[in-house]
Design an enzyme around this catalytic site. Structure first.
Site, PDB file in Angstrom:
ATOM      1  N   HIS A   1      36.560  49.463  37.343  1.00  0.00           N
ATOM      2  CA  HIS A   1      35.660  49.337  37.482  1.00  0.00           C
ATOM      3  C   HIS A   1      35.643  49.467  39.861  1.00  0.00           C
ATOM      4  O   HIS A   1      36.643  48.503  40.618  1.00  0.00           O
ATOM      5  CB  HIS A   1      35.745  47.753  37.523  1.00  0.00           C
ATOM      6  CG  HIS A   1      34.650  47.042  38.263  1.00  0.00           C
ATOM      7  ND1 HIS A   1      34.109  45.924  37.813  1.00  0.00           N
ATOM      8  CD2 HIS A   1      33.388  47.969  39.478  1.00  0.00           C
ATOM      9  CE1 HIS A   1      33.137  45.546  38.159  1.00  0.00           C
ATOM     10  NE2 HIS A   1      32.485  46.105  38.939  1.00  0.00           N
TER      11      HIS A   1
ATOM     12  N   GLU B   1      33.101  50.171  34.394  1.00  0.00           N
ATOM     13  CA  GLU B   1      32.747  48.582  34.890  1.00  0.00           C
ATOM     14  C   GLU B   1      31.907  49.117  36.174  1.00  0.00           C
ATOM     15  O   GLU B   1      32.258  49.465  36.717  1.00  0.00           O
ATOM     16  CB  GLU B   1      33.203  47.476  34.266  1.00  0.00           C
ATOM     17  CG  GLU B   1      34.506  47.494  33.108  1.00  0.00           C
ATOM     18  CD  GLU B   1      35.563  46.523  33.283  1.00  0.00           C
ATOM     19  OE1 GLU B   1      35.133  45.913  34.513  1.00  0.00           O
ATOM     20  OE2 GLU B   1      35.775  46.193  32.367  1.00  0.00           O
TER      21      GLU B   1
ATOM     22  N   HIS C   1      38.838  39.583  31.109  1.00  0.00           N
ATOM     23  CA  HIS C   1      39.411  38.733  32.218  1.00  0.00           C
ATOM     24  C   HIS C   1      40.721  37.739  31.859  1.00  0.00           C
ATOM     25  O   HIS C   1      39.926  36.840  30.900  1.00  0.00           O
ATOM     26  CB  HIS C   1      37.812  37.771  32.408  1.00  0.00           C
ATOM     27  CG  HIS C   1      37.330  38.520  34.020  1.00  0.00           C
ATOM     28  ND1 HIS C   1      37.605  38.860  35.020  1.00  0.00           N
ATOM     29  CD2 HIS C   1      37.336  40.507  33.643  1.00  0.00           C
ATOM     30  CE1 HIS C   1      37.538  38.957  35.957  1.00  0.00           C
ATOM     31  NE2 HIS C   1      37.059  40.535  35.147  1.00  0.00           N
TER      32      HIS C   1
END
Length: 250
Positions: A47, A79, A201
């Site tokens: 990310h 991401e 997550h």
């Protein structure tokens, strides 16, 4: 569209953040990504944020080559928030999957899904650009049924359910059960809409098996923080093997 064997994608942001504490080239992000892939990880997730506080833009082509050289069906997942800078980055890199998140650039980590109704038009345009470039598109989603049909209508291939609230119930069994039931309802709605399901997550060796039992049609789990922490004890290869077993319910 059900997946009997969820695949693991190792998020290496935490490793990059540790490297960035000093102006030194270690821990070696490429080497640890290779170890993860050799140990059985299906892919690598990154990310890159505008401030480059963990993944640097220069890491993107390096890790893309690591995944491509490994072969064997390994996938590269990037991401990020769909700014023009981010879109240029992924259109240049051509990863296998792009996961779009509704982050403010100052956020410490992603903590909520898209409002699909409010962002329908802008997301539809971005999804079309990415799919024209040959990339699979996943949209970050809250674990709720609302709006998932819109995600499918605008062309997304997958949604990634934000599992942070589930991960936060580590010391509250009653709350954990409620979150599991919430995720199961959202998973059913996603499948009915024709979407494959990713999760990510605050997933751990302990909370993965009950989640997979309630959400059996997961295609991919992107795991970084806990896996990196466990790798301090188990080594990267050992942590990847342990999380791969947990994803199978073991």
């Amino acid at each position: 569209m059900s997946q009997n064997r969820p695949k693991l994608s190792v998020n290496v942001n935490a490793i990059a953040m540790l490297r960035n504490r000093r102006d030194l080239p270690w821990p070696d992000l490429a080497r640890l990504s290779r170890i993860a892939l050799e140990a059985g990880s299906h892919g690598i997730t990154i990310h890159p944020r505008p401030d480059q506080r963990h993944i640097r833009f220069s890491d993107v082509p390096v890790l893309g080559r690591v995944v491509a050289e490994h072969g064997r069906g390994a996938e590269f997942n990037i991401e990020g928030y769909p700014s023009e800078d981010f879109l240029k980055l992924v259109l240049d890199a051509r990863p296998d999957q792009v996961t779009l998140v509704p982050d403010d650039p100052t956020q410490a980590t992603s903590d909520h899904g898209w409002d699909f109704a409010a962002n329908r038009q802008s997301l539809a345009e971005v999804v079309a650009r990415l799919k024209d470039g040959g990339m699979r598109v996943s949209l970050f989603a809250d674990p709720a049924p609302n709006g998932l049909e819109i995600a499918a209508q605008i062309g997304a291939d997958r949604v990634e359910f934000y599992t942070g609230p589930y991960g936060a119930t580590h010391s509250d069994p009653a709350a954990r059960q409620l979150r599991l039931e919430e995720l199961a309802r959202a998973g059913k709605a996603a499948t009915e809409a024709g979407l494959a399901i990713n999760i990510g997550h605050d997933l751990t060796l302990e909370n993965l098996p009950p989640l997979i039992a309630h959400l059996p049609n997961v295609a991919e789990a992107s795991i970084g923080h806990a896996l990196t922490a466990d790798a301090l004890e188990l080594g990267m290869a050992g942590a990847v093997r342990a999380y791969s077993r947990a994803l199978q319910g073991g």
